[in-house]
Design a protein around this motif. Structure first.
Motif, short mmCIF file in Angstrom:
data_model
loop_
_atom_site.label_atom_id
_atom_site.label_comp_id
_atom_site.label_asym_id
_atom_site.label_seq_id
_atom_site.Cartn_x
_atom_site.Cartn_y
_atom_site.Cartn_z
N LEU A 138 0.82 -1.21 0.00
CA LEU A 138 0.00 0.00 0.00
C LEU A 138 0.86 1.26 0.00
CD1 LEU A 138 -2.77 1.38 0.25
CD2 LEU A 138 -2.62 1.06 2.72
N LEU A 139 1.92 1.27 0.80
CA LEU A 139 2.78 2.45 0.91
C LEU A 139 3.83 2.53 -0.18
CD1 LEU A 139 3.33 2.50 4.79
CD2 LEU A 139 1.79 3.95 3.46
N LEU A 140 4.34 1.38 -0.62
CA LEU A 140 5.49 1.36 -1.53
C LEU A 140 5.13 0.99 -2.96
CD1 LEU A 140 8.06 -0.44 0.81
CD2 LEU A 140 7.75 2.02 0.48
N GLY A 141 3.84 0.76 -3.24
CA GLY A 141 3.46 0.35 -4.59
C GLY A 141 3.87 1.37 -5.64
N ALA A 142 3.60 2.65 -5.38
CA ALA A 142 3.95 3.70 -6.35
C ALA A 142 5.45 3.82 -6.50
CB ALA A 142 3.35 5.04 -5.90
N ILE A 143 6.20 3.69 -5.41
CA ILE A 143 7.66 3.80 -5.47
C ILE A 143 8.26 2.64 -6.25
CG2 ILE A 143 9.75 3.87 -4.05
CD1 ILE A 143 8.04 5.20 -1.87
N ILE A 144 7.73 1.44 -6.03
CA ILE A 144 8.21 0.28 -6.80
C ILE A 144 7.92 0.47 -8.28
CG2 ILE A 144 7.82 -2.18 -7.20
CD1 ILE A 144 7.28 -2.46 -4.20
N GLY A 191 2.57 9.66 -7.97
CA GLY A 191 1.98 8.43 -8.48
C GLY A 191 0.47 8.41 -8.33
N TRP A 192 -0.01 8.79 -7.15
CA TRP A 192 -1.46 8.79 -6.92
C TRP A 192 -2.15 9.88 -7.73
CZ3 TRP A 192 -4.42 5.36 -4.17
CH2 TRP A 192 -3.72 4.38 -3.46
N ALA A 212 -12.11 2.71 -14.25
CA ALA A 212 -12.00 1.27 -14.47
C ALA A 212 -11.08 0.63 -13.44
CB ALA A 212 -11.49 0.99 -15.89
N GLY A 213 -9.97 1.29 -13.12
CA GLY A 213 -9.05 0.78 -12.11
C GLY A 213 -9.69 0.75 -10.73
N MET A 214 -10.45 1.80 -10.40
CA MET A 214 -11.15 1.82 -9.12
C MET A 214 -12.20 0.72 -9.05
SD MET A 214 -10.10 4.06 -6.93
CE MET A 214 -11.53 4.25 -5.88
N ALA A 215 -12.85 0.46 -10.18
CA ALA A 215 -13.84 -0.61 -10.21
C ALA A 215 -13.22 -1.95 -9.88
CB ALA A 215 -14.50 -0.66 -11.59
N LEU A 216 -12.04 -2.22 -10.45
CA LEU A 216 -11.35 -3.47 -10.15
C LEU A 216 -10.95 -3.54 -8.68
CD1 LEU A 216 -10.05 -6.12 -11.13
CD2 LEU A 216 -7.99 -4.81 -11.68
N ALA A 217 -10.47 -2.43 -8.12
CA ALA A 217 -10.07 -2.42 -6.71
C ALA A 217 -11.25 -2.72 -5.80
CB ALA A 217 -9.44 -1.07 -6.37
N PHE A 218 -12.43 -2.20 -6.13
CA PHE A 218 -13.61 -2.42 -5.28
C PHE A 218 -14.01 -3.89 -5.22
CE2 PHE A 218 -13.97 1.87 -4.45
CZ PHE A 218 -15.13 2.20 -3.77
N LEU A 219 -13.62 -4.68 -6.21
CA LEU A 219 -13.95 -6.10 -6.19
C LEU A 219 -13.14 -6.85 -5.14
CD1 LEU A 219 -14.35 -7.02 -9.97
CD2 LEU A 219 -15.92 -5.88 -8.42
N TYR A 220 -12.10 -6.23 -4.58
CA TYR A 220 -11.31 -6.86 -3.54
C TYR A 220 -11.97 -6.72 -2.16
CZ TYR A 220 -7.32 -7.69 -6.58
OH TYR A 220 -6.49 -8.16 -7.59
N ASN A 268 0.54 1.09 -12.49
CA ASN A 268 0.19 -0.26 -12.04
C ASN A 268 0.60 -0.51 -10.59
OD1 ASN A 268 -0.97 -2.01 -14.36
ND2 ASN A 268 0.70 -0.89 -15.34
N GLY A 269 1.66 0.18 -10.14
CA GLY A 269 2.03 0.10 -8.73
C GLY A 269 0.95 0.69 -7.83
N VAL A 270 0.39 1.83 -8.25
CA VAL A 270 -0.70 2.44 -7.49
C VAL A 270 -1.94 1.56 -7.56
CG1 VAL A 270 -2.20 4.45 -7.32
CG2 VAL A 270 0.22 4.76 -7.82
N GLN A 271 -2.17 0.93 -8.71
CA GLN A 271 -3.31 0.03 -8.83
C GLN A 271 -3.19 -1.14 -7.84
OE1 GLN A 271 -6.17 0.25 -10.96
NE2 GLN A 271 -6.78 -1.36 -9.54
N ASP A 272 -2.00 -1.70 -7.72
CA ASP A 272 -1.78 -2.76 -6.73
C ASP A 272 -2.01 -2.24 -5.31
OD1 ASP A 272 -1.20 -4.59 -8.68
OD2 ASP A 272 0.97 -4.46 -8.47
N SER A 273 -1.59 -1.00 -5.06
CA SER A 273 -1.83 -0.41 -3.73
C SER A 273 -3.32 -0.28 -3.44
CB SER A 273 -1.17 0.97 -3.65
OG SER A 273 0.24 0.88 -3.79
N MET A 274 -4.08 0.14 -4.44
CA MET A 274 -5.54 0.25 -4.26
C MET A 274 -6.15 -1.12 -3.98
SD MET A 274 -6.87 3.23 -4.24
CE MET A 274 -8.52 2.55 -4.32
N ASN A 275 -5.69 -2.13 -4.72
CA ASN A 275 -6.21 -3.48 -4.51
C ASN A 275 -5.94 -3.95 -3.08
OD1 ASN A 275 -6.85 -3.34 -7.22
ND2 ASN A 275 -5.19 -4.67 -7.89
N TYR A 276 -4.72 -3.72 -2.61
CA TYR A 276 -4.36 -4.14 -1.26
C TYR A 276 -5.13 -3.34 -0.21
CZ TYR A 276 -0.57 -7.47 -2.02
OH TYR A 276 0.14 -8.60 -2.33
N LEU A 277 -5.39 -2.07 -0.49
CA LEU A 277 -6.14 -1.24 0.46
C LEU A 277 -7.55 -1.79 0.67
CD1 LEU A 277 -6.57 1.29 2.19
CD2 LEU A 277 -7.16 2.53 0.09
#
Length: 582
Positions: free
Chosen positions: A76-82, A301-302, A313-321, A502-511
């Motif tokens: 969540l914190l390092l997704g954008a940096i990665i 990044g955010w 569309a990215g937020m929609a995918l994150a909400f499915l988590y 995509n790093g921020v997208q992974d962060s959203m998914n984990y959030l």
């Protein structure tokens, strides 16, 4: 058979063999093989590490919970940096570095776990147990580093290399994405089963040694495969420069061209002191900027993610988590309270893998027939219709839903128990259950207990049958929708920002995934599970509403207009409906 006929058969046979050899040695096939090896190792490790942590800490779930929290918080914190690191470095360097760091961390962690298992009693006696606690911290830290490196590998291979290997061919990109998801589905089931059998008939030490050895061999093979794919795809050597970096380079060039050389023979007394002072100021400024760079990258990044045309569309995918409607430790734990056995659950998980693969097949067909954006709408509707069975399961006979039971009753009762540590079945019984989440299944939200005498009273299976019918059927729409959003990100995010977005997208998914665990912590008893189901379906519906809004912005009034199939000869062109909207 006459001579010419024999020659014809031999020539056809040679052509077929040559075609097969060319296919299996192509960059696409080598990429598949490398991904299969990497995913297999990841699934084995994710399954085993949580079981190891439970076994180490006196059959308590504390270390497993801490590990899950650390992993989710780190991404969540390092997704954008990665992702930013992926963008700013050459592709081959990023892939090889993340591969080596990931596998070396798993090998080191496996060896450390072996030492702890072998000498746990001695370590516990040294320094009042602090040495053993230090080992626990090291295990969680190294395992977290492995997970971060795995995130970098997934971003660079699945979100960048795949796009470059597919080239301008959108259909080829869709087929590659679908094949990668099929590999994920298969390894998600088979890898935990394999390592579980090894640990069941062996011991935790043997399991640690096997996983460490596997990662060592796999790392060497994957390293070679990456190099082969890089050689066969010259476009991977060229990487676009971001606009910010380009402007910075131009500014530096202007400064260099504008620098005036001092006149020869003219030396002022304070020139050296002024130069030293200026250089010191530059060093201090660069030091401050380097310290602030991670925070700036996180913010940028955010902001960049929010400004993307595919943000909704990215937020929609994150909400499915944000859902309990999956085959994770929560849903399987609830299933045990409703009377389902481990063998029944394993069959249901196999069925979910089959429907997931069906979803990848449906995605490729729907995309060719209706276009990429409409595929997401159809997939979302299919998932919501399937989840209707889950909603029905809350109200049919056999549902334990009882909103009069306090959600904190189970927590407060356990706080005042004389023995706060949950009981656990013998290790072999745990490992015989092929879970894919890497986390042991909970009974009543907190313990693992398969003793028939302590099992819950039999309950009607109508409710739980509706629940799992909906969960399994929804996998078709879920994985088709996942592939749709993945390809939308691949096609619409500029090359220089693929990593950070995509790093921020992974962060959203984990959030959102983290929020769903918090939701379960607040309402852990089975009587509240029906409420969790309704909340989960609501979040899935909100996600698809956001995607529909994205589709409406993209296609305008032609959202529901039926399309003809795409021309086979022009794979990079939009469907007729999309073309009419341009």
């Amino acid at each position: 058979m006459k001579g010419p006929e024999k020659q014809c058969m031999v020539s056809h046979l040679l052509i077929s063999i040559g075609t097969c050899v060319n296919y299996f040695t192509s960059a696409k096939s080598l990429l598949y093989l490398g991904h299969a090896l990497s995913t297999w190792g990841d699934r084995m490790w994710h399954f085993a590490v949580s079981v190891f942590l439970v076994e180490l800490y006196g059959n308590s779930l504390l270390l497993t919970a801490v590990y899950g929290l650390v992993v989710a918080g780190s991404v969540l914190l390092l997704g954008a940096i990665i992702g930013d690191w992926v963008d700013k470095n050459p592709r081959l360097k990023v892939a090889q570095t993340s591969l080596i760091v990931q596998n070396a961390s798993v090998i080191l962690c496996g060896i450390l776990l072996m030492m702890v298992f072998l000498f746990k009693t001695e370590l516990l006696a040294l320094y009042q147990g602090w040495l053993l606690t230090t080992c626990y911290i090291l295990v969680i830290t190294i395992a977290n580093i492995a997970n971060l490196a795995s995130t970098a590998t997934a971003i660079t291979i699945q979100r960048d290399w795949v796009v470059v290997v597919a080239g301008e061919n959108r259909s080829k990109l869709a087929d590659m994405n679908a094949t990668i998801r099929r590999i994920d589905q298969l390894t998600n089931i088979l890898a935990p089963m394999a390592v579980g059998q090894i640990m069941t008939f062996g011991s935790p030490v043997i399991g640690c040694g096997f996983i460490s050895g596997w990662n060592l061999i796999s790392m060497c093979i994957e390293y070679m495969l990456l190099w082969k794919v890089y050689q066969k795809t010259p476009a991977l050597a060229h990487k676009a420069i971001s606009k910010v970096e380009e402007s910075e380079l131009k500014q530096l060039n202007v400064q260099k061209d504008g620098d005036l050389k001092p006149n020869e023979g003219v030396q002022l007394m304070g020139e050296k002191e002024i130069a030293a002072f200026e250089s010191q100021k530059e060093k201090e400024a660069s030091c401050v900027s380097r310290m602030a760079e991670p925070f700036t990258t996180f913010r940028d990044g955010w902001v960049a993610y929010y400004n993307q045309p595919v943000f909704l569309a990215g937020m929609a995918l994150a909400f499915l988590y944000m859902t309990v409607l999956g085959f994770d430790c929560i849903t399987t734990g609830y299933a045990y309270t409703q009377g389902l056995s481990g063998s029944t659950l394993s069959l249901l998980m196999g069925a979910s893998a089959i429907t997931g693969i069906m979803g990848t097949v449906a995605f490729t067909w729907l995309r060719r027939r209706y276009g990429l954006v409409r595929t997401g709408i159809i997939s979302g509707l299919a998932q919501l219709l399937s989840l209707g069975f889950c909603v029905i399961s809350v109200f049919v006979p056999g549902s334990p839903l009882d909103l009069t039971v306090s959600p904190f009753a189970d927590i407060s009762a356990r706080l005042f128990e004389s023995n706060p540590l949950p009981t656990m079945v013998p290790q072999g019984d745990i490992l015989e259950m092929p879970f894919t989440t890497g986390m042991p299944t909970l009974v009543n939200g907190s313990t693992l207990n398969m003793d028939p005498e302590m099992a819950p009273n039999p309950v009607p299976l109508i409710s739980v049958s509706f629940l799992f019918a909906g969960v399994i059927a929804a996998r078709v729409g879920l994985w088709s929708f996942d592939l749709t959003v993945t390809q939308l990100l691949q096609e619409n995010v500029v090359e220089s920002e693929r990593g950070i977005i995509n790093g921020v997208q992974d962060s959203m998914n984990y959030l959102l995934d983290l929020l769903h665990f918090i939701m379960v912590i607040l309402a852990p008893n089975p009587e509240a599970f029906g409420l969790l189901v309704l909340i989960s379906v609501s979040f899935v519906a909100m996600g698809h509403i956001m995607y529909f809004r994205f589709a409406q912005k993209t296609l305008g009034r032609n959202v529901f207009l039926c399309c003809n199939p795409e021309p086979k000869s022009v794979t990079n062109d939009p469907t007729p409906c999309e073309a009419s909207n341009v």
